[in-house]
Motif scaffolding. Structure first.
Motif, PDB file in Angstrom:
ATOM      1  N   VAL A  68       0.831  -1.208   0.000  1.00  0.00           N
ATOM      2  CA  VAL A  68       0.000   0.000   0.000  1.00  0.00           C
ATOM      3  C   VAL A  68       0.865   1.258   0.000  1.00  0.00           C
ATOM      4  O   VAL A  68       0.414   2.326  -0.430  1.00  0.00           O
ATOM      5  CB  VAL A  68      -0.967  -0.013   1.206  1.00  0.00           C
ATOM      6  N   VAL A  69       2.105   1.151   0.453  1.00  0.00           N
ATOM      7  CA  VAL A  69       3.003   2.321   0.470  1.00  0.00           C
ATOM      8  C   VAL A  69       3.082   2.987  -0.905  1.00  0.00           C
ATOM      9  O   VAL A  69       2.911   4.213  -1.006  1.00  0.00           O
ATOM     10  CB  VAL A  69       4.397   1.917   0.999  1.00  0.00           C
ATOM     11  N   PRO A  70       3.330   2.262  -2.005  1.00  0.00           N
ATOM     12  CA  PRO A  70       3.384   2.949  -3.310  1.00  0.00           C
ATOM     13  C   PRO A  70       2.034   3.490  -3.763  1.00  0.00           C
ATOM     14  O   PRO A  70       1.983   4.414  -4.577  1.00  0.00           O
ATOM     15  CB  PRO A  70       3.892   1.866  -4.269  1.00  0.00           C
ATOM     16  N   VAL A  71       0.950   2.942  -3.251  1.00  0.00           N
ATOM     17  CA  VAL A  71      -0.380   3.434  -3.631  1.00  0.00           C
ATOM     18  C   VAL A  71      -0.563   4.871  -3.166  1.00  0.00           C
ATOM     19  O   VAL A  71      -1.261   5.657  -3.812  1.00  0.00           O
ATOM     20  CB  VAL A  71      -1.482   2.520  -3.043  1.00  0.00           C
ATOM     21  N   VAL A  72       0.103   5.250  -2.059  1.00  0.00           N
ATOM     22  CA  VAL A  72      -0.119   6.584  -1.494  1.00  0.00           C
ATOM     23  C   VAL A  72       1.081   7.514  -1.630  1.00  0.00           C
ATOM     24  O   VAL A  72       0.933   8.726  -1.468  1.00  0.00           O
ATOM     25  CB  VAL A  72      -0.515   6.482   0.005  1.00  0.00           C
ATOM     26  N   ASN A  73       2.283   6.986  -1.914  1.00  0.00           N
ATOM     27  CA  ASN A  73       3.467   7.866  -1.890  1.00  0.00           C
ATOM     28  C   ASN A  73       3.912   8.341  -3.264  1.00  0.00           C
ATOM     29  O   ASN A  73       4.971   8.939  -3.401  1.00  0.00           O
ATOM     30  CB  ASN A  73       4.629   7.165  -1.177  1.00  0.00           C
ATOM     31  N   GLY A  74       3.120   8.068  -4.297  1.00  0.00           N
ATOM     32  CA  GLY A  74       3.511   8.484  -5.632  1.00  0.00           C
ATOM     33  C   GLY A  74       3.957   7.348  -6.524  1.00  0.00           C
ATOM     34  O   GLY A  74       4.383   7.577  -7.656  1.00  0.00           O
ATOM     35  N   GLY A  75       3.895   6.108  -6.009  1.00  0.00           N
ATOM     36  CA  GLY A  75       4.174   4.955  -6.854  1.00  0.00           C
ATOM     37  C   GLY A  75       5.482   4.253  -6.622  1.00  0.00           C
ATOM     38  O   GLY A  75       5.893   3.435  -7.441  1.00  0.00           O
ATOM     39  N   LEU A  76       6.176   4.512  -5.472  1.00  0.00           N
ATOM     40  CA  LEU A  76       7.473   3.896  -5.200  1.00  0.00           C
ATOM     41  C   LEU A  76       7.346   2.802  -4.150  1.00  0.00           C
ATOM     42  O   LEU A  76       6.855   3.038  -3.041  1.00  0.00           O
ATOM     43  CB  LEU A  76       8.481   4.945  -4.728  1.00  0.00           C
ATOM     44  N   LEU A  77       7.804   1.615  -4.504  1.00  0.00           N
ATOM     45  CA  LEU A  77       7.782   0.467  -3.598  1.00  0.00           C
ATOM     46  C   LEU A  77       9.114   0.391  -2.861  1.00  0.00           C
ATOM     47  O   LEU A  77      10.170   0.388  -3.476  1.00  0.00           O
ATOM     48  CB  LEU A  77       7.539  -0.820  -4.384  1.00  0.00           C
ATOM     49  N   TYR A  78       9.059   0.330  -1.532  1.00  0.00           N
ATOM     50  CA  TYR A  78      10.261   0.231  -0.708  1.00  0.00           C
ATOM     51  C   TYR A  78      10.315  -1.125  -0.015  1.00  0.00           C
ATOM     52  O   TYR A  78       9.282  -1.709   0.323  1.00  0.00           O
ATOM     53  CB  TYR A  78      10.278   1.324   0.371  1.00  0.00           C
ATOM     54  N   LYS A  79      11.534  -1.599   0.184  1.00  0.00           N
ATOM     55  CA  LYS A  79      11.714  -2.815   0.965  1.00  0.00           C
ATOM     56  C   LYS A  79      11.415  -2.496   2.421  1.00  0.00           C
ATOM     57  O   LYS A  79      11.974  -1.556   2.985  1.00  0.00           O
ATOM     58  CB  LYS A  79      13.148  -3.320   0.824  1.00  0.00           C
ATOM     59  N   PRO A  80      10.558  -3.283   3.075  1.00  0.00           N
ATOM     60  CA  PRO A  80      10.309  -3.029   4.494  1.00  0.00           C
ATOM     61  C   PRO A  80      11.563  -3.331   5.306  1.00  0.00           C
ATOM     62  O   PRO A  80      12.308  -4.263   5.004  1.00  0.00           O
ATOM     63  CB  PRO A  80       9.176  -4.007   4.828  1.00  0.00           C
ATOM     64  N   THR A  81      11.818  -2.533   6.328  1.00  0.00           N
ATOM     65  CA  THR A  81      13.036  -2.723   7.111  1.00  0.00           C
ATOM     66  C   THR A  81      12.792  -2.430   8.579  1.00  0.00           C
ATOM     67  O   THR A  81      11.967  -1.583   8.935  1.00  0.00           O
ATOM     68  CB  THR A  81      14.176  -1.834   6.577  1.00  0.00           C
ATOM     69  N   LEU A  82      13.534  -3.136   9.433  1.00  0.00           N
ATOM     70  CA  LEU A  82      13.526  -2.901  10.878  1.00  0.00           C
ATOM     71  C   LEU A  82      14.774  -2.160  11.328  1.00  0.00           C
ATOM     72  O   LEU A  82      14.991  -1.984  12.525  1.00  0.00           O
ATOM     73  CB  LEU A  82      13.420  -4.230  11.629  1.00  0.00           C
ATOM     74  N   LEU A  83      15.597  -1.725  10.385  1.00  0.00           N
ATOM     75  CA  LEU A  83      16.803  -0.974  10.705  1.00  0.00           C
ATOM     76  C   LEU A  83      16.576   0.509  10.441  1.00  0.00           C
ATOM     77  O   LEU A  83      16.009   0.883   9.414  1.00  0.00           O
ATOM     78  CB  LEU A  83      17.984  -1.474   9.875  1.00  0.00           C
ATOM     79  N   ALA A  84      17.016   1.342  11.368  1.00  0.00           N
ATOM     80  CA  ALA A  84      16.840   2.781  11.219  1.00  0.00           C
ATOM     81  C   ALA A  84      17.666   3.300  10.049  1.00  0.00           C
ATOM     82  O   ALA A  84      18.808   2.888   9.844  1.00  0.00           O
ATOM     83  CB  ALA A  84      17.237   3.499  12.504  1.00  0.00           C
ATOM     84  N   VAL A  85      17.073   4.195   9.292  1.00  0.00           N
ATOM     85  CA  VAL A  85      17.765   4.841   8.179  1.00  0.00           C
ATOM     86  C   VAL A  85      18.508   6.059   8.715  1.00  0.00           C
ATOM     87  O   VAL A  85      17.916   6.932   9.345  1.00  0.00           O
ATOM     88  CB  VAL A  85      16.769   5.250   7.078  1.00  0.00           C
ATOM     89  N   ASP A  86      19.802   6.099   8.496  1.00  0.00           N
ATOM     90  CA  ASP A  86      20.626   7.218   8.955  1.00  0.00           C
ATOM     91  C   ASP A  86      20.358   8.425   8.057  1.00  0.00           C
ATOM     92  O   ASP A  86      20.584   8.362   6.845  1.00  0.00           O
ATOM     93  CB  ASP A  86      22.098   6.839   8.901  1.00  0.00           C
ATOM     94  N   PRO A  87      19.885   9.535   8.632  1.00  0.00           N
ATOM     95  CA  PRO A  87      19.603  10.709   7.797  1.00  0.00           C
ATOM     96  C   PRO A  87      20.839  11.280   7.121  1.00  0.00           C
ATOM     97  O   PRO A  87      20.728  12.014   6.140  1.00  0.00           O
ATOM     98  CB  PRO A  87      18.994  11.712   8.789  1.00  0.00           C
ATOM     99  N   ASN A  88      22.025  10.944   7.632  1.00  0.00           N
ATOM    100  CA  ASN A  88      23.266  11.440   7.038  1.00  0.00           C
ATOM    101  C   ASN A  88      23.798  10.531   5.938  1.00  0.00           C
ATOM    102  O   ASN A  88      24.791  10.854   5.293  1.00  0.00           O
ATOM    103  CB  ASN A  88      24.328  11.598   8.129  1.00  0.00           C
ATOM    104  N   GLU A  89      23.145   9.385   5.758  1.00  0.00           N
ATOM    105  CA  GLU A  89      23.558   8.441   4.720  1.00  0.00           C
ATOM    106  C   GLU A  89      22.599   8.532   3.535  1.00  0.00           C
ATOM    107  O   GLU A  89      21.510   9.106   3.639  1.00  0.00           O
ATOM    108  CB  GLU A  89      23.569   7.016   5.281  1.00  0.00           C
ATOM    109  N   PRO A  90      22.956   7.973   2.388  1.00  0.00           N
ATOM    110  CA  PRO A  90      22.019   7.957   1.255  1.00  0.00           C
ATOM    111  C   PRO A  90      20.709   7.276   1.628  1.00  0.00           C
ATOM    112  O   PRO A  90      20.702   6.221   2.258  1.00  0.00           O
ATOM    113  CB  PRO A  90      22.788   7.139   0.193  1.00  0.00           C
ATOM    114  N   GLN A  91      19.620   7.900   1.247  1.00  0.00           N
ATOM    115  CA  GLN A  91      18.301   7.385   1.605  1.00  0.00           C
ATOM    116  C   GLN A  91      17.915   6.208   0.712  1.00  0.00           C
ATOM    117  O   GLN A  91      18.420   6.061  -0.407  1.00  0.00           O
ATOM    118  CB  GLN A  91      17.266   8.498   1.497  1.00  0.00           C
ATOM    119  N   PRO A  92      17.021   5.347   1.208  1.00  0.00           N
ATOM    120  CA  PRO A  92      16.587   4.199   0.400  1.00  0.00           C
ATOM    121  C   PRO A  92      15.995   4.649  -0.930  1.00  0.00           C
ATOM    122  O   PRO A  92      15.325   5.684  -1.013  1.00  0.00           O
ATOM    123  CB  PRO A  92      15.522   3.533   1.281  1.00  0.00           C
TER     124      PRO A  92
END
Length: 687
Positions: A429-453
């Motif tokens: 459902v994530v791509p249905v509402v975010n503009g059409g992008l499918l992301y891999k679900p993750t339990l690891l925090a994304v570092d804002p200082n690193e490249p985003q998924p």
């Protein structure tokens, strides 16, 4: 000058204390020498000069010492000072297992120093007495087993692998010969049952045996840096509490709730109930250890209509202004596909989603056909296990792809005949509402200082924009009205599905109720999903257990509480009204100028699959052609046609004439069944 007494001379008078007369006198010689004054004076001068010299020398040394140590001290190089420092290390050694923290650094799992109790049975003189003493201070210790171990012929046996400090002190006071302590570590979870199914737990020797403790076991034992999860402990606590309250209210045997970022795929909260205290994993039941969010497979029900609608709009074959015939049930052999509350009208795409029409979804699916369906579900991840940092996600259950017939094509469109995990539903459902992008679900925090998924585009941005508007309408005035939150623009979709029993058939009067939501719909940041498994109705649900009654209110309460915590503040007044107006589409739209819309005079587009014609009782055009999107094989077409009646049942057909369809693998959805009679004042069963 020397004085000498002559012989015969009269001795001087006896002084008091002098020897008596007749005693032998002691002769004393006294010499008196007189030094010259010049020599003495010279000596005095020399002594004085020596004293003054030494005083001056000591004064110079004192001044130099003060200068070198106080005024301008001369220090050795830092390396020399460091080398001279004593090596005193009072810090304990690093733990053997790294901490686990949430996205904000809150500790979720930590290793604390502990002790293990062991013995050398050869040194224990009275095993039974020793066992009784130990059992008195160690609650839960098996007396018989301890006695057996102490009486063995071994030279080493463990008695308790997880002593607490008070227990260690109590055993030490006993002073039992042959009983010793061994330093160890104890894994501790400060919040007990919070995020239990995510953390999992450890077994003997601090080895991970479930959850991220198992999945990241090697990383946790080789890298001392804390493992930072995407979970927000505050959000997780709110989701857990609200889900537990709903579970208690509806006396449900199980439930699941997930909050996922629509921008990164991070899981901020995931709660599966019942759960367990992670500190007591060894005593937890198998039912409480089962992760319903990841390992549970359920028919999604009408939540799946978000997929068929997105698929239809993205294909370009169907537009949101197209109308479809929902005036009567769809007959497949002896069985019917019905709506909970028949409207007996031609419905446009927004209204089909708004009222959750099974007939409308089936009409759309028949036009698209199995090839388009399978391709869509495949890229959304419904034909493979969920890809998440947890051990053992199961394979979804669905009809064999090489035998994806008419019944499967229709029922899957509204969430039947396919079983997937709640995590897979949210991810799709994530791509249905975010503009059409499918992301891999993750339990690891994304570092804002690193490249985003980087998401994978699975649909057009325009498709997502239209879906957001239609989902907003569902909450504003459709089946999801109880998910509304003051000040927030929420979009969503209800879901209600029956439960397959042990014999492969549906359980009577038993279903799962769910609600899928996203907020804020003007720029969706998060997707929230709640599913209540086999809930019981109460006074607030008017006797129903549909998703709109049992799950949507819980979603509403969750969003209301976590919104401000996530920095999303409620709107009000003109701003809220303007944003809401921009996110709506007419339920009965008009065809734009220059376009040809589907409707009573033009029911099927040129690209319609043969199944659509079969549902209308018509022969598909070009039945013998070899196009892959048509039923090119005559025998396959004839086989599908045998499932259809030569004439359709009118909307006045008796509901009691149908029965539950024999299940396939997995069972066909509950919607191919005789619908229960609804009260006259109930507009929609999903509401």
């Amino acid at each position: 000058m020397t004085l000498t007494l002559k012989p015969g001379s009269e001795p001087p008078a006896r002084r008091p204390g002098a020897p008596a007369r007749g005693a032998v006198p002691r002769m004393e010689h006294v010499r008196a020498t007189a030094a010259a004054p010049a020599v003495l004076e010279k000596a005095r001068v020399r002594l004085l000069m020596g004293a003054l010299g030494f005083s001056a020398l000591f004064a110079v040394l004192t001044l130099r010492l003060v200068y070198a140590t106080v005024i301008n001290p001369i220090l050795p190089p830092p390396a020399v000072l460091q080398a001279l420092q004593p090596m005193l290390n009072i810090m304990p050694p690093p733990p053997d297992r790294a901490n686990i923290v949430d996205r904000n650094g809150t500790i979720l799992a930590v290793s604390l120093p502990g002790a293990e109790l062991y013995a050398d049975p050869r040194q224990v003189t009275d095993p039974l007495q020793a066992a009784e003493q130990l059992a008195a201070v160690l609650p839960g210790l098996d007396l018989a087993e301890t006695d057996r171990r102490l009486a063995s012929n071994k030279d080493f046996v463990y008695l308790d692998r997880q002593l607490t400090p008070p227990e260690e002190l109590a055993v030490n006071k006993l002073g039992i010969p042959g009983v010793y302590f061994e330093n160890s570590e104890t894994r501790h979870y400060p919040d007990g049952d919070l995020a239990a199914h995510i953390l999992g737990g450890v077994g003997v020797g601090n080895v991970g045996i479930a959850g991220v403790e198992e999945y990241f076991n090697k990383r946790l034992t080789t890298n001392p840096a804390p493992l930072r999860l995407s979970i927000d402990a505050g959000i997780q606590s709110i989701v857990h509490d609200e889900l537990a309250a709903a579970l208690k209210e509806f006396q449900a045997p199980g439930a699941c709730a997930i909050v996922m970022s629509a921008k990164t795929g991070e899981v901020l909260a995931m709660s599966s109930l019942p759960d367990y205290n992670v500190n007591d994993l060894g005593t937890a039941s198998g039912n409480s250890q089962f992760n319903r969010c990841v390992n549970g497979l359920y028919e999604p029900g009408s939540v799946f209509k978000l997929q068929i609608m997105s698929m239809a709009l993205d294909s370009g074959i169907i537009h949101y202004w197209d109308y479809f015939d929902t005036t009567h049930p769809l007959r497949v052999g002896r069985f019917y596909i019905r709506d909970f509350e028949p409207a007996h009208v031609w419905m446009a795409v927004p209204q089909i989603l708004n009222v959750s029409s099974n007939i409308g979804a089936s009409r759309i699916a028949s036009i698209l056909g199995p090839k388009i369906e399978q391709a869509w579900y495949s890229k959304m991840g419904f034909f493979k296990p969920a890809n998440i940092e947890l051990p053992g996600p199961p394979m979804p259950e669905y009809h064999p792809l090489n035998d994806w017939g008419l019944a499967t094509t229709l029922t899957v469109s509204f969430g039947g005949g396919i079983a997937v995990s709640p995590l897979q539903l949210v991810t799709a459902v994530v791509p249905v509402v975010n503009g059409g992008l499918l992301y891999k679900p993750t339990l690891l925090a994304v570092d804002p200082n690193e490249p985003q998924p980087v998401g994978v585009r699975v649909m057009k941005p325009s498709t997502s924009d239209t879906m957001r508007k239609m989902m907003t309408d569902v909450v504003a005035g459709g089946t999801g009205v109880y998910a509304a939150v003051p000040g927030y623009i929420v979009g969503g979709k209800t879901g209600t599905a029956q439960v397959v029993g042990p014999n492969g058939r549906y359980l009577l009067h038993t279903n799962n109720g769910s609600f899928m939501a996203a907020f804020p719909m003007q720029d969706p940041q998060y997707v929230v999903y709640v599913v209540m498994l086999q809930p019981k109705p109460d006074a607030t649900t008017h006797g129903f257990t549909t998703g709109g009654y049992v799950a949507a209110p819980t979603v509403s309460r969750i969003i209301a509480r976590i919104g401000p915590m996530l920095g999303i503040m409620p709107l009000s007044g003109a701003e809220l009204a303007a944003q809401t107006a921009a996110l709506t589409v007419p339920l009965q739209p008009t065809t734009p100028p220059g376009q040809v819309g589907l409707g009573p005079d033009h029911p099927l587009p040129p690209q319609a699959n043969a199944y659509a014609y079969l549902l209308m009782g018509k022969k598909p055009p070009g039945m013998d052609d070899t196009k892959p999107d048509r039923l090119s094989d005559r025998r396959a077409a004839q086989k599908a046609a045998t499932l259809l009646s030569a004439s359709h049942t009118s909307h006045t057909a008796k509901r009691g004439a149908s029965r539950i369809m024999a299940p396939v693998f997995p069972a066909i959805s509950s919607h191919i069944m005789t619908e229960r009679a609804l009260p006259a004042d109930n507009e929609f069963a999903e509401r």
